[in-house]
Scaffold this motif. Structure first.
Motif, mmCIF file in Angstrom:
data_model
loop_
_atom_site.group_PDB
_atom_site.id
_atom_site.type_symbol
_atom_site.label_atom_id
_atom_site.label_comp_id
_atom_site.label_asym_id
_atom_site.label_seq_id
_atom_site.Cartn_x
_atom_site.Cartn_y
_atom_site.Cartn_z
ATOM 1 N N LEU A 66 1.004 -0.821 0.098
ATOM 2 C CA LEU A 66 -0.100 0.397 0.368
ATOM 3 C C LEU A 66 0.864 1.026 0.253
ATOM 4 C CD1 LEU A 66 -2.691 -1.523 2.862
ATOM 5 C CD2 LEU A 66 -3.070 -1.232 0.031
ATOM 6 N N SER A 67 0.254 2.472 -1.026
ATOM 7 C CA SER A 67 1.019 3.517 -0.033
ATOM 8 C C SER A 67 0.218 4.066 0.924
ATOM 9 C CB SER A 67 0.409 4.404 -1.788
ATOM 10 O OG SER A 67 -0.784 5.213 -1.668
ATOM 11 N N ARG A 68 1.464 4.538 1.033
ATOM 12 C CA ARG A 68 1.498 5.554 2.274
ATOM 13 C C ARG A 68 -0.069 6.289 2.539
ATOM 14 N NH1 ARG A 68 5.898 8.518 6.180
ATOM 15 N NH2 ARG A 68 6.776 6.710 4.596
ATOM 16 N N HIS A 69 -0.189 7.224 1.560
ATOM 17 C CA HIS A 69 -1.358 7.894 1.497
ATOM 18 C C HIS A 69 -2.366 7.072 1.573
ATOM 19 C CE1 HIS A 69 -4.923 10.245 0.516
ATOM 20 N NE2 HIS A 69 -5.154 9.796 -0.624
ATOM 21 N N ALA A 70 -2.602 5.537 1.518
ATOM 22 C CA ALA A 70 -3.914 4.506 1.769
ATOM 23 C C ALA A 70 -3.898 4.162 3.179
ATOM 24 C CB ALA A 70 -3.200 3.337 0.398
ATOM 25 N N ILE A 71 -2.536 4.267 3.405
ATOM 26 C CA ILE A 71 -1.885 3.870 4.387
ATOM 27 C C ILE A 71 -2.644 4.682 5.785
ATOM 28 C CG2 ILE A 71 -0.590 3.444 6.586
ATOM 29 C CD1 ILE A 71 0.972 2.058 4.582
ATOM 30 N N TYR A 72 -2.835 6.098 4.992
ATOM 31 C CA TYR A 72 -3.366 7.615 6.136
ATOM 32 C C TYR A 72 -4.573 6.603 5.906
ATOM 33 C CZ TYR A 72 1.579 8.651 7.606
ATOM 34 O OH TYR A 72 2.465 9.051 7.651
ATOM 35 N N MET A 73 -5.542 6.912 4.841
ATOM 36 C CA MET A 73 -6.720 6.642 4.984
ATOM 37 C C MET A 73 -7.714 5.701 5.178
ATOM 38 S SD MET A 73 -7.354 7.950 0.995
ATOM 39 C CE MET A 73 -9.291 6.550 0.642
ATOM 40 N N ILE A 74 -7.169 3.846 5.541
ATOM 41 C CA ILE A 74 -7.142 2.988 5.697
ATOM 42 C C ILE A 74 -7.514 3.057 7.658
ATOM 43 C CG2 ILE A 74 -6.697 0.985 6.918
ATOM 44 C CD1 ILE A 74 -5.301 0.318 4.158
ATOM 45 N N ALA A 75 -5.874 4.515 8.228
ATOM 46 C CA ALA A 75 -5.872 4.313 9.485
ATOM 47 C C ALA A 75 -7.006 5.465 9.902
ATOM 48 C CB ALA A 75 -4.827 5.230 10.001
ATOM 49 N N GLU A 77 -9.924 5.816 8.367
ATOM 50 C CA GLU A 77 -11.366 5.018 8.756
ATOM 51 C C GLU A 77 -11.590 4.338 9.855
ATOM 52 O OE1 GLU A 77 -14.501 5.097 6.998
ATOM 53 O OE2 GLU A 77 -13.580 6.839 6.396
ATOM 54 N N TRP A 78 -10.624 3.577 10.304
ATOM 55 C CA TRP A 78 -10.495 2.853 11.611
ATOM 56 C C TRP A 78 -10.751 3.121 13.129
ATOM 57 C CZ3 TRP A 78 -7.136 -1.884 8.990
ATOM 58 C CH2 TRP A 78 -7.883 -2.377 7.738
ATOM 59 N N GLY A 79 -10.425 4.561 13.180
ATOM 60 C CA GLY A 79 -9.595 5.613 14.325
ATOM 61 C C GLY A 79 -8.775 4.864 15.046
ATOM 62 N N ASN A 80 -7.750 5.253 13.746
ATOM 63 C CA ASN A 80 -6.596 5.310 14.809
ATOM 64 C C ASN A 80 -5.087 6.383 13.632
ATOM 65 O OD1 ASN A 80 -6.952 2.551 16.158
ATOM 66 N ND2 ASN A 80 -6.674 1.150 14.290
ATOM 67 N N GLU A 81 -5.797 7.452 13.979
ATOM 68 C CA GLU A 81 -5.169 8.442 13.549
ATOM 69 C C GLU A 81 -3.225 8.541 13.412
ATOM 70 O OE1 GLU A 81 -6.162 11.176 11.697
ATOM 71 O OE2 GLU A 81 -8.302 10.786 11.846
ATOM 72 N N LEU A 82 -2.978 8.659 12.428
ATOM 73 C CA LEU A 82 -1.385 8.406 12.729
ATOM 74 C C LEU A 82 -0.971 9.784 12.702
ATOM 75 C CD1 LEU A 82 -1.199 5.087 9.910
ATOM 76 C CD2 LEU A 82 -0.929 4.969 12.362
ATOM 77 N N LYS A 83 -0.362 9.795 12.639
ATOM 78 C CA LYS A 83 0.922 11.065 12.916
ATOM 79 C C LYS A 83 2.055 10.996 11.243
ATOM 80 C CE LYS A 83 0.836 11.355 17.670
ATOM 81 N NZ LYS A 83 1.172 10.999 18.949
ATOM 82 N N ASP A 84 1.856 12.232 11.172
ATOM 83 C CA ASP A 84 3.273 12.062 9.917
ATOM 84 C C ASP A 84 4.498 12.606 10.603
ATOM 85 O OD1 ASP A 84 1.949 12.414 7.813
ATOM 86 O OD2 ASP A 84 1.387 14.081 7.830
ATOM 87 N N GLY A 85 5.571 11.607 10.472
ATOM 88 C CA GLY A 85 6.878 11.621 10.259
ATOM 89 C C GLY A 85 7.787 11.701 10.332
#
Length: 85
Positions: A66-75, A77-85
């Motif tokens: 998965l691309s980074r963008h897709a991982i952030y979108m999935i996170a 949607e599932w309620g697991n906000e990821l931090k850019d880092g």
């Protein structure tokens, strides 16, 4: 991981002994040929199942990349906000 010769040879010989030796020990009776057929087919299918499992490990299927963008979108949607880092 490539195919090793020894495991293939060993398990082929093992299931050949089962497929040939066990049917010779079936008791005499009206269903002796049926029992022999069952034993030979069982040995053949067990060997084939083992071979398929062994060969599947040579080239395992990997999960999707998965691309980074897709991982952030999935996170998100599932309620697991990821931090850019």
């Amino acid at each position: 991981m490539g195919a090793a010769f020894f495991p293939v040879l060993f398990f082929t010989a093992f299931w050949a002994c089962i497929g040939i030796g066990v049917p010779m020990m079936t008791p005499k009776g009206p269903h002796q040929s049926l029992l022999r057929c069952i034993m030979m087919l069982t040995a053949a299918t067990c060997w084939l199942f083992w071979l398929c499992c062994y060969m599947a490990q040579m080239n395992p299927l990997l999960g999707p990349k998965l691309s980074r963008h897709a991982i952030y979108m999935i996170a998100k949607e599932w309620g697991n906000e990821l931090k850019d880092g």
